[in-house]
Design a protein around this motif. Sequence first.
Motif, PDB file in Angstrom:
ATOM      1  N   GLU A  19      33.541  46.419  47.279  1.00  0.00           N
ATOM      2  CA  GLU A  19      33.542  47.655  48.072  1.00  0.00           C
ATOM      3  C   GLU A  19      34.307  47.480  49.378  1.00  0.00           C
ATOM      4  O   GLU A  19      35.098  48.342  49.764  1.00  0.00           O
ATOM      5  N   GLN A  20      34.087  46.361  50.047  1.00  0.00           N
ATOM      6  CA  GLN A  20      34.790  46.095  51.300  1.00  0.00           C
ATOM      7  C   GLN A  20      36.286  45.981  51.067  1.00  0.00           C
ATOM      8  O   GLN A  20      37.092  46.482  51.851  1.00  0.00           O
ATOM      9  N   ALA A  21      36.673  45.313  49.986  1.00  0.00           N
ATOM     10  CA  ALA A  21      38.089  45.152  49.664  1.00  0.00           C
ATOM     11  C   ALA A  21      38.752  46.517  49.442  1.00  0.00           C
ATOM     12  O   ALA A  21      39.858  46.762  49.921  1.00  0.00           O
ATOM     13  N   ILE A  22      38.068  47.396  48.729  1.00  0.00           N
ATOM     14  CA  ILE A  22      38.604  48.740  48.488  1.00  0.00           C
ATOM     15  C   ILE A  22      38.765  49.485  49.809  1.00  0.00           C
ATOM     16  O   ILE A  22      39.798  50.110  50.062  1.00  0.00           O
ATOM     17  N   GLN A  23      37.765  49.401  50.677  1.00  0.00           N
ATOM     18  CA  GLN A  23      37.839  50.075  51.973  1.00  0.00           C
ATOM     19  C   GLN A  23      38.977  49.535  52.830  1.00  0.00           C
ATOM     20  O   GLN A  23      39.552  50.261  53.641  1.00  0.00           O
TER      21      GLN A  23
ATOM     22  N   GLY B 182      17.965  34.660  49.724  1.00  0.00           N
ATOM     23  CA  GLY B 182      19.221  35.031  50.275  1.00  0.00           C
ATOM     24  C   GLY B 182      20.351  34.565  49.394  1.00  0.00           C
ATOM     25  O   GLY B 182      20.144  33.930  48.362  1.00  0.00           O
ATOM     26  N   GLY B 183      21.539  34.891  49.797  1.00  0.00           N
ATOM     27  CA  GLY B 183      22.724  34.499  49.059  1.00  0.00           C
ATOM     28  C   GLY B 183      23.934  34.484  49.968  1.00  0.00           C
ATOM     29  O   GLY B 183      23.886  34.944  51.105  1.00  0.00           O
ATOM     30  N   VAL B 184      25.020  33.946  49.442  1.00  0.00           N
ATOM     31  CA  VAL B 184      26.255  33.859  50.214  1.00  0.00           C
ATOM     32  C   VAL B 184      27.438  33.989  49.258  1.00  0.00           C
ATOM     33  O   VAL B 184      27.351  33.592  48.094  1.00  0.00           O
ATOM     34  N   ILE B 185      28.501  34.589  49.754  1.00  0.00           N
ATOM     35  CA  ILE B 185      29.732  34.663  48.976  1.00  0.00           C
ATOM     36  C   ILE B 185      30.879  34.182  49.869  1.00  0.00           C
ATOM     37  O   ILE B 185      30.917  34.478  51.060  1.00  0.00           O
ATOM     38  N   CYS B 186      31.775  33.417  49.279  1.00  0.00           N
ATOM     39  CA  CYS B 186      32.958  32.945  49.988  1.00  0.00           C
ATOM     40  C   CYS B 186      34.162  33.578  49.303  1.00  0.00           C
ATOM     41  O   CYS B 186      34.381  33.375  48.108  1.00  0.00           O
ATOM     42  N   ALA B 187      34.885  34.388  50.042  1.00  0.00           N
ATOM     43  CA  ALA B 187      36.042  35.088  49.491  1.00  0.00           C
ATOM     44  C   ALA B 187      37.156  35.087  50.530  1.00  0.00           C
ATOM     45  O   ALA B 187      36.896  34.994  51.727  1.00  0.00           O
ATOM     46  N   PHE B 188      38.373  35.188  50.050  1.00  0.00           N
ATOM     47  CA  PHE B 188      39.551  35.213  50.908  1.00  0.00           C
ATOM     48  C   PHE B 188      40.381  36.427  50.527  1.00  0.00           C
ATOM     49  O   PHE B 188      40.312  36.907  49.404  1.00  0.00           O
ATOM     50  N   SER B 189      41.183  36.895  51.447  1.00  0.00           N
ATOM     51  CA  SER B 189      42.071  38.002  51.109  1.00  0.00           C
ATOM     52  C   SER B 189      43.443  37.772  51.720  1.00  0.00           C
ATOM     53  O   SER B 189      43.597  37.061  52.709  1.00  0.00           O
ATOM     54  N   ASP B 190      44.430  38.372  51.076  1.00  0.00           N
ATOM     55  CA  ASP B 190      45.775  38.410  51.633  1.00  0.00           C
ATOM     56  C   ASP B 190      46.173  39.881  51.702  1.00  0.00           C
ATOM     57  O   ASP B 190      45.300  40.739  51.736  1.00  0.00           O
ATOM     58  N   ARG B 191      47.433  40.192  51.701  1.00  0.00           N
ATOM     59  CA  ARG B 191      47.871  41.583  51.869  1.00  0.00           C
ATOM     60  C   ARG B 191      47.367  42.523  50.782  1.00  0.00           C
ATOM     61  O   ARG B 191      47.137  43.690  51.037  1.00  0.00           O
ATOM     62  N   GLN B 192      47.213  42.023  49.548  1.00  0.00           N
ATOM     63  CA  GLN B 192      46.855  42.906  48.439  1.00  0.00           C
ATOM     64  C   GLN B 192      45.591  42.501  47.693  1.00  0.00           C
ATOM     65  O   GLN B 192      44.987  43.333  47.039  1.00  0.00           O
TER      66      GLN B 192
ATOM     67  N   THR C 254      44.253  45.968  46.578  1.00  0.00           N
ATOM     68  CA  THR C 254      44.480  46.573  45.264  1.00  0.00           C
ATOM     69  C   THR C 254      44.125  45.663  44.094  1.00  0.00           C
ATOM     70  O   THR C 254      44.125  46.118  42.947  1.00  0.00           O
ATOM     71  N   HIS C 255      43.836  44.406  44.345  1.00  0.00           N
ATOM     72  CA  HIS C 255      43.518  43.462  43.271  1.00  0.00           C
ATOM     73  C   HIS C 255      42.328  42.588  43.686  1.00  0.00           C
ATOM     74  O   HIS C 255      42.154  42.303  44.869  1.00  0.00           O
ATOM     75  N   ALA C 256      41.587  42.155  42.688  1.00  0.00           N
ATOM     76  CA  ALA C 256      40.533  41.160  42.905  1.00  0.00           C
ATOM     77  C   ALA C 256      40.743  40.048  41.889  1.00  0.00           C
ATOM     78  O   ALA C 256      40.980  40.305  40.712  1.00  0.00           O
ATOM     79  N   ASP C 257      40.703  38.824  42.357  1.00  0.00           N
ATOM     80  CA  ASP C 257      40.929  37.658  41.502  1.00  0.00           C
ATOM     81  C   ASP C 257      39.662  36.801  41.529  1.00  0.00           C
ATOM     82  O   ASP C 257      39.256  36.330  42.578  1.00  0.00           O
ATOM     83  N   PHE C 258      39.062  36.613  40.363  1.00  0.00           N
ATOM     84  CA  PHE C 258      37.866  35.773  40.263  1.00  0.00           C
ATOM     85  C   PHE C 258      38.229  34.291  40.172  1.00  0.00           C
ATOM     86  O   PHE C 258      37.357  33.453  40.032  1.00  0.00           O
ATOM     87  N   LEU C 259      39.504  34.007  40.206  1.00  0.00           N
ATOM     88  CA  LEU C 259      40.033  32.657  40.130  1.00  0.00           C
ATOM     89  C   LEU C 259      39.674  32.024  38.790  1.00  0.00           C
ATOM     90  O   LEU C 259      39.377  32.721  37.828  1.00  0.00           O
ATOM     91  N   ARG C 260      39.687  30.732  38.702  1.00  0.00           N
ATOM     92  CA  ARG C 260      39.587  30.077  37.403  1.00  0.00           C
ATOM     93  C   ARG C 260      38.206  30.168  36.773  1.00  0.00           C
ATOM     94  O   ARG C 260      37.207  30.370  37.447  1.00  0.00           O
ATOM     95  N   GLY C 261      38.206  29.999  35.475  1.00  0.00           N
ATOM     96  CA  GLY C 261      36.957  30.031  34.718  1.00  0.00           C
ATOM     97  C   GLY C 261      36.808  31.324  33.943  1.00  0.00           C
ATOM     98  O   GLY C 261      37.350  32.357  34.323  1.00  0.00           O
ATOM     99  N   GLN C 262      36.100  31.247  32.862  1.00  0.00           N
ATOM    100  CA  GLN C 262      35.923  32.415  31.999  1.00  0.00           C
ATOM    101  C   GLN C 262      34.443  32.767  31.850  1.00  0.00           C
ATOM    102  O   GLN C 262      33.974  33.093  30.769  1.00  0.00           O
TER     103      GLN C 262
END
Length: 78
Positions: free
Chosen positions: A39-43, A1-11, A47-55
């Motif tokens: 996909e969920q964010a687009i639905q 299994g796996g898990v993702i932790c993500a947050f969203s605001d207006r955009q 309009t933006h996705a931020d992977f936050l820090r790190g390269q």
Amino acid sequence: GGVICAFSDRQSLRLYQCGFDPALRAYSPGTLLIGFALEQAIQEGLTHADFLRGQEPYKYRWGARDHTVLVRRCVELE
């Protein structure tokens, strides 16, 4: 299994952390989780996705681009 932790605001979707069982590495669960989150964010009309820090290389495979973030901190002087 796996898990993702993500947050969203207006955009924006902010992808904070993702983890999965290493025994399932051959099935690319991290890629599947990120793809599902995007996909969920687009639905939801984000309009933006931020992977936050790190390269990390996987971020650029999703089309990530570097940008500068400026932070202002105020300190109280005694």
